[in-house]
Motif scaffolding. Structure first.
Motif, mmCIF file in Angstrom:
data_model
loop_
_atom_site.group_PDB
_atom_site.id
_atom_site.type_symbol
_atom_site.label_atom_id
_atom_site.label_comp_id
_atom_site.label_asym_id
_atom_site.label_seq_id
_atom_site.Cartn_x
_atom_site.Cartn_y
_atom_site.Cartn_z
ATOM 1 N N LYS A 14 37.600 56.881 55.132
ATOM 2 C CA LYS A 14 36.542 57.182 54.179
ATOM 3 C C LYS A 14 36.698 58.563 53.568
ATOM 4 C CE LYS A 14 33.246 58.331 57.886
ATOM 5 N NZ LYS A 14 31.941 58.938 57.630
ATOM 6 N N THR A 15 37.406 59.420 54.266
ATOM 7 C CA THR A 15 37.673 60.739 53.689
ATOM 8 C C THR A 15 38.374 60.595 52.339
ATOM 9 O OG1 THR A 15 38.012 61.552 55.929
ATOM 10 C CG2 THR A 15 38.713 62.966 54.129
ATOM 11 N N THR A 16 39.358 59.727 52.317
ATOM 12 C CA THR A 16 40.119 59.549 51.080
ATOM 13 C C THR A 16 39.218 59.020 49.967
ATOM 14 O OG1 THR A 16 42.024 59.035 52.451
ATOM 15 C CG2 THR A 16 42.192 58.524 50.113
ATOM 16 N N ILE A 17 38.341 58.099 50.328
ATOM 17 C CA ILE A 17 37.405 57.574 49.330
ATOM 18 C C ILE A 17 36.529 58.697 48.807
ATOM 19 C CG2 ILE A 17 35.636 55.862 48.859
ATOM 20 C CD1 ILE A 17 38.288 54.668 49.706
ATOM 21 N N SER A 18 36.047 59.501 49.720
ATOM 22 C CA SER A 18 35.201 60.623 49.322
ATOM 23 C C SER A 18 35.949 61.541 48.368
ATOM 24 C CB SER A 18 34.758 61.393 50.564
ATOM 25 O OG SER A 18 34.048 62.548 50.194
ATOM 26 N N ARG A 19 37.203 61.808 48.693
ATOM 27 C CA ARG A 19 38.011 62.667 47.825
ATOM 28 C C ARG A 19 38.130 62.048 46.440
ATOM 29 N NH1 ARG A 19 41.795 63.517 52.284
ATOM 30 N NH2 ARG A 19 41.254 65.483 53.293
ATOM 31 N N TYR A 20 38.391 60.750 46.434
ATOM 32 C CA TYR A 20 38.513 60.066 45.145
ATOM 33 C C TYR A 20 37.227 60.235 44.328
ATOM 34 C CZ TYR A 20 38.641 56.396 41.678
ATOM 35 O OH TYR A 20 38.582 55.712 40.495
ATOM 36 N N LEU A 21 36.116 60.006 44.988
ATOM 37 C CA LEU A 21 34.831 60.058 44.295
ATOM 38 C C LEU A 21 34.546 61.449 43.747
ATOM 39 C CD1 LEU A 21 32.662 57.896 46.702
ATOM 40 C CD2 LEU A 21 33.374 57.319 44.378
ATOM 41 N N ASN A 22 35.100 62.457 44.389
ATOM 42 C CA ASN A 22 34.852 63.809 43.915
ATOM 43 C C ASN A 22 35.997 64.341 43.060
ATOM 44 O OD1 ASN A 22 32.270 64.251 45.135
ATOM 45 N ND2 ASN A 22 33.337 64.195 47.086
ATOM 46 N N GLY A 23 36.850 63.423 42.637
ATOM 47 C CA GLY A 23 37.868 63.790 41.659
ATOM 48 C C GLY A 23 39.008 64.634 42.201
ATOM 49 N N LYS A 24 39.158 64.649 43.512
ATOM 50 C CA LYS A 24 40.258 65.446 44.073
ATOM 51 C C LYS A 24 41.511 64.584 44.179
ATOM 52 C CE LYS A 24 36.958 68.337 46.408
ATOM 53 N NZ LYS A 24 36.232 68.669 47.632
ATOM 54 N N TYR A 25 42.020 64.227 43.019
ATOM 55 C CA TYR A 25 43.098 63.248 42.948
ATOM 56 C C TYR A 25 44.432 63.797 43.449
ATOM 57 C CZ TYR A 25 39.683 60.954 39.960
ATOM 58 O OH TYR A 25 38.550 60.388 39.471
ATOM 59 N N ASN A 26 44.583 65.113 43.413
ATOM 60 C CA ASN A 26 45.871 65.674 43.839
ATOM 61 C C ASN A 26 46.051 65.597 45.358
ATOM 62 O OD1 ASN A 26 43.641 67.247 43.492
ATOM 63 N ND2 ASN A 26 44.745 69.165 43.262
ATOM 64 N N TYR A 27 45.021 65.122 46.030
ATOM 65 C CA TYR A 27 45.143 64.983 47.488
ATOM 66 C C TYR A 27 45.503 63.560 47.900
ATOM 67 C CZ TYR A 27 43.163 69.606 48.245
ATOM 68 O OH TYR A 27 42.956 70.958 48.278
ATOM 69 N N MET A 28 46.019 62.798 46.941
ATOM 70 C CA MET A 28 46.377 61.419 47.335
ATOM 71 C C MET A 28 47.456 60.884 46.400
ATOM 72 S SD MET A 28 42.981 59.563 45.848
ATOM 73 C CE MET A 28 41.986 60.915 46.424
ATOM 74 N N LYS A 30 49.417 58.441 43.887
ATOM 75 C CA LYS A 30 48.957 57.732 42.695
ATOM 76 C C LYS A 30 48.597 56.300 43.035
ATOM 77 C CE LYS A 30 49.596 57.508 37.833
ATOM 78 N NZ LYS A 30 50.023 58.363 36.704
ATOM 79 N N GLU A 31 49.366 55.721 43.930
ATOM 80 C CA GLU A 31 49.134 54.332 44.276
ATOM 81 C C GLU A 31 47.799 54.179 44.999
ATOM 82 O OE1 GLU A 31 51.980 52.501 46.962
ATOM 83 O OE2 GLU A 31 50.435 50.948 47.137
ATOM 84 N N THR A 32 47.575 55.007 46.002
ATOM 85 C CA THR A 32 46.304 54.980 46.724
ATOM 86 C C THR A 32 45.145 55.104 45.745
ATOM 87 O OG1 THR A 32 47.421 56.189 48.491
ATOM 88 C CG2 THR A 32 45.018 56.015 48.610
ATOM 89 N N ARG A 33 45.300 56.041 44.863
ATOM 90 C CA ARG A 33 44.241 56.283 43.884
ATOM 91 C C ARG A 33 43.929 55.027 43.096
ATOM 92 N NH1 ARG A 33 44.724 60.586 38.909
ATOM 93 N NH2 ARG A 33 43.101 59.658 37.610
ATOM 94 N N GLN A 34 44.958 54.353 42.648
ATOM 95 C CA GLN A 34 44.730 53.156 41.836
ATOM 96 C C GLN A 34 44.100 52.045 42.650
ATOM 97 O OE1 GLN A 34 48.600 52.488 40.175
ATOM 98 N NE2 GLN A 34 48.161 53.740 38.352
ATOM 99 N N ARG A 35 44.536 51.926 43.880
ATOM 100 C CA ARG A 35 43.954 50.874 44.710
ATOM 101 C C ARG A 35 42.479 51.154 44.979
ATOM 102 N NH1 ARG A 35 47.475 51.072 49.573
ATOM 103 N NH2 ARG A 35 45.984 49.613 50.503
ATOM 104 N N ILE A 36 42.173 52.417 45.209
ATOM 105 C CA ILE A 36 40.772 52.788 45.404
ATOM 106 C C ILE A 36 39.966 52.479 44.147
ATOM 107 C CG2 ILE A 36 39.183 54.710 45.763
ATOM 108 C CD1 ILE A 36 41.275 56.026 47.491
ATOM 109 N N GLU A 37 40.532 52.868 43.025
ATOM 110 C CA GLU A 37 39.846 52.635 41.750
ATOM 111 C C GLU A 37 39.504 51.158 41.583
ATOM 112 O OE1 GLU A 37 41.905 54.330 38.511
ATOM 113 O OE2 GLU A 37 40.448 53.654 37.007
ATOM 114 N N ARG A 38 40.480 50.326 41.862
ATOM 115 C CA ARG A 38 40.254 48.884 41.722
ATOM 116 C C ARG A 38 39.159 48.401 42.668
ATOM 117 N NH1 ARG A 38 45.758 48.323 40.494
ATOM 118 N NH2 ARG A 38 46.378 48.251 42.680
ATOM 119 N N ALA A 39 39.271 48.850 43.918
ATOM 120 C CA ALA A 39 38.306 48.389 44.922
ATOM 121 C C ALA A 39 36.884 48.787 44.535
ATOM 122 C CB ALA A 39 38.661 48.959 46.285
ATOM 123 N N ILE A 40 36.742 50.020 44.070
ATOM 124 C CA ILE A 40 35.409 50.508 43.699
ATOM 125 C C ILE A 40 34.871 49.731 42.518
ATOM 126 C CG2 ILE A 40 34.221 52.455 42.628
ATOM 127 C CD1 ILE A 40 35.575 54.281 44.518
#
Lengths: 349, 349
Positions: A14-28, A30-40
């Motif tokens: 959930k940490t990663t999700i939290s990071r995504y939600l707060n726009g801290k994209y450089n901490y993940m 690109k692939e993870t980011r996209q998968r999170i985006e889709r899931a959300i």
DNA sequence: CTGTTAGCGCGTTCAA
DNA sequence: TTGAACGCGCTAACAG
């Protein structure tokens, strides 16, 4: 549905999700980011604001304190503030004090309990209360009514200058007797003092040109029994002592009544008699453009207040100085020659 | 400042403070209770609503979804809702959709993210959206616009009956030609259909008495160039074919224009010609009581919606059935005989 | 009558 | 680039 659910779905923590939600994209990746985006997007997930607020002490909530939410001009102010707040991702909690200081105190404290990030107050009241609130880190800005001594930012209308400018124009047109007209019940309001002052000072300054000023109060009873009000307007018109008369209508609601009375009395607007002043919402349209009206820039005022407040909250606006902005009224000058008869169609049917 | 601080000050655990704050007084000694009361008052402590909401999933927040917060009649609706919510310890988050379904969708979801306990929607839109929201335990109620098929509670004005009743009265007074007047730009709204239907059905039912109905649309351009609007009103008045004519003004803003035009045209209201219909806020006052006006009970409507919603949230209202309430307009009947000349003072000055 | 304990959902170290 | 663990301030179950 929580970030944990999303995390499980994506297969991250959930940490990663939290990071995504707060726009801290450089901490993940690109692939993870996209998968999170889709899931959300698939789950149409929105994080719980209360929980976020608890940790970050930012609620994305703005408190709007209005003296009377049922007043006729408030929609313009409220809507512009709401829209501006919405535009920058915030929501607006609106409260109405009914000009009761105790109630205001209570409501403002309750807004603070809801963890609002900032408060826009249109009551012009009790600076100490807001100072106390601002101690707690809540930003404050005035709008509409702006106490001169307040340490907070504020946006208001420069009624003094606007009234003075309009009156100067009217005097230039040759009118010599100015009648300041105000509803009695409004007499107490600080808001109207600057309007009267603006008119008075210009009249005084130009008394050498023969300008005289009269002050008239209209009771609510008179307006309620409209015949009496018409009679009153008739008298004002007749008592001119042959001086070209212009009635300054200090307030929008009154303006509506004046327009109706003048219409019903079949008073033509000429270089002997006219009226001008604060806008009823429909005044410009229905008076056929022959009347000078002062239109309060309420939408700009609200939007500006909201924007400045947002800037303070985000740290974009960093001025140590308080910012007191005064907006002029938009003046609608007569588009019809003042010698044109208002009722040019003539005669009743 | 948290409940822990208060607890330390009083010398009890924070649980006890929490109990006090939630009114569970029977779980503590009278003395403890009083000491807590003093401590809280002294510190002027208010518990963090976000934290409470996180645990209890009650935020004491209500979402109010308005189609257009700058519309002229919204203050009455908004203020009554705000006041009612305030009275029962809740705050109101107001959002404005500008009649944009996508925006409404987004805003409603964001309200849900803020953990609102309930939503009052005045958009009349997209029931599925609200069904989805209500899945999440958020109560929903309609106000002002109420889709007939909606499974949610709702409070609205019975425009159909009100328009029909007013028209029936007008026909009783001897008018035979009814002109349904509406702004073109409003034509699409569902809100106005019931008004027209009410008028139409009564006219149809009484066609045997010689009643005829005409439908007229006014463009915004006509109103903007007010001379054209006056001309239009004049034509309506003249085209009567000797039938006593009554113009049904379907909407408040238009009513204001009609009053002004009629005044300026010096059209007297007699048993040959009159107008009636939806109230401009000032219509009753300025038309000297000679016009029948339908006043929407917006304050009652808002208050009732808020109260029902509160009841649902608190579990006070438990009806399994949806509640659809329809309020009649308050009808202001003419207080001046219709043969009285409107301009009884006569002549211009 | 009172306190201990365990979360509510999320942000933020810190360690890996 | 990721995750485990802790705590924000409060409520509620349970124990005493």
């Amino acid at each position: 549905m929580t970030i944990q659910d999303i995390a499980d779905a994506v297969g991250v923590s959930k940490t990663t999700i939290s990071r995504y939600l707060n726009g801290k994209y450089n901490y993940m990746s690109k692939e993870t980011r996209q998968r999170i985006e889709r899931a959300i997007k698939a789950a149409d997930f929105r994080p719980n604001k209360s929980a976020g607020s608890l940790k970050s002490s930012r609620s994305d909530l703005i408190g709007l304190v209005i003296p009377d939410a049922s007043a006729m001009l408030t929609p313009l102010l409220i809507s512009s503030i709401i829209d501006e707040c919405t535009a920058c991702g915030r929501k607006t909690i609106v409260v109405s004090t009914h000009d009761d200081a105790d109630k205001e105190r209570r409501l403002v404290r309750e807004l603070a309990a809801h963890q609002v990030d900032g408060i826009i107050t249109a009551t012009g009241g009790s600076v100490p209360l807001y100072q106390e609130i601002s101690q707690g880190g809540i930003r404050v800005i005035h709008t509409d009514r702006l106490p001169a001594s307040s340490p907070f930012d504020g946006v208001a209308v420069d009624h003094y200058s606007s009234s003075a400018a309009a009156t100067g124009y009217i005097i230039d047109q040759g009118y010599r007797r100015i009648v300041f007209l105000l509803r009695q019940s409004k007499g107490g309001y600080g808001t109207f003092a600057p309007r009267e002052e603006g008119v008075r000072e210009v009249c005084a300054a130009r008394s050498g040109e023969g300008v005289v000023l009269e002050r008239m109060l209209v009771s609510d009873g008179e307006i309620g029994d409209f015949r009496r009000f018409r009679q009153r307007m008739r008298q004002i018109c007749l008592q001119g002592d042959d001086l070209p008369t212009a009635v300054f209508v200090a307030e929008g609601l009154l303006m509506g009544h004046v327009i109706c009375a003048v219409n019903q009395l079949r008073i033509d607007l000429t270089d002997r008699f006219t009226f001008y002043g604060y806008d009823d919402t429909r005044a410009a349209a229905t008076s056929v453009g022959s009347v000078l009206t002062l239109n309060q820039p309420l939408k700009q005022m609200g939007a500006m207040a909201a924007r400045i407040l947002a800037g303070r909250i985000d740290g974009t606006v960093v001025s140590q100085e308080r910012m007191h902005c005064f907006l002029d009224c938009a003046v609608a000058y007569p588009t019809v020659s003042r010698t044109t008869r208002l009722f040019s169609e003539g005669g009743s049917l």
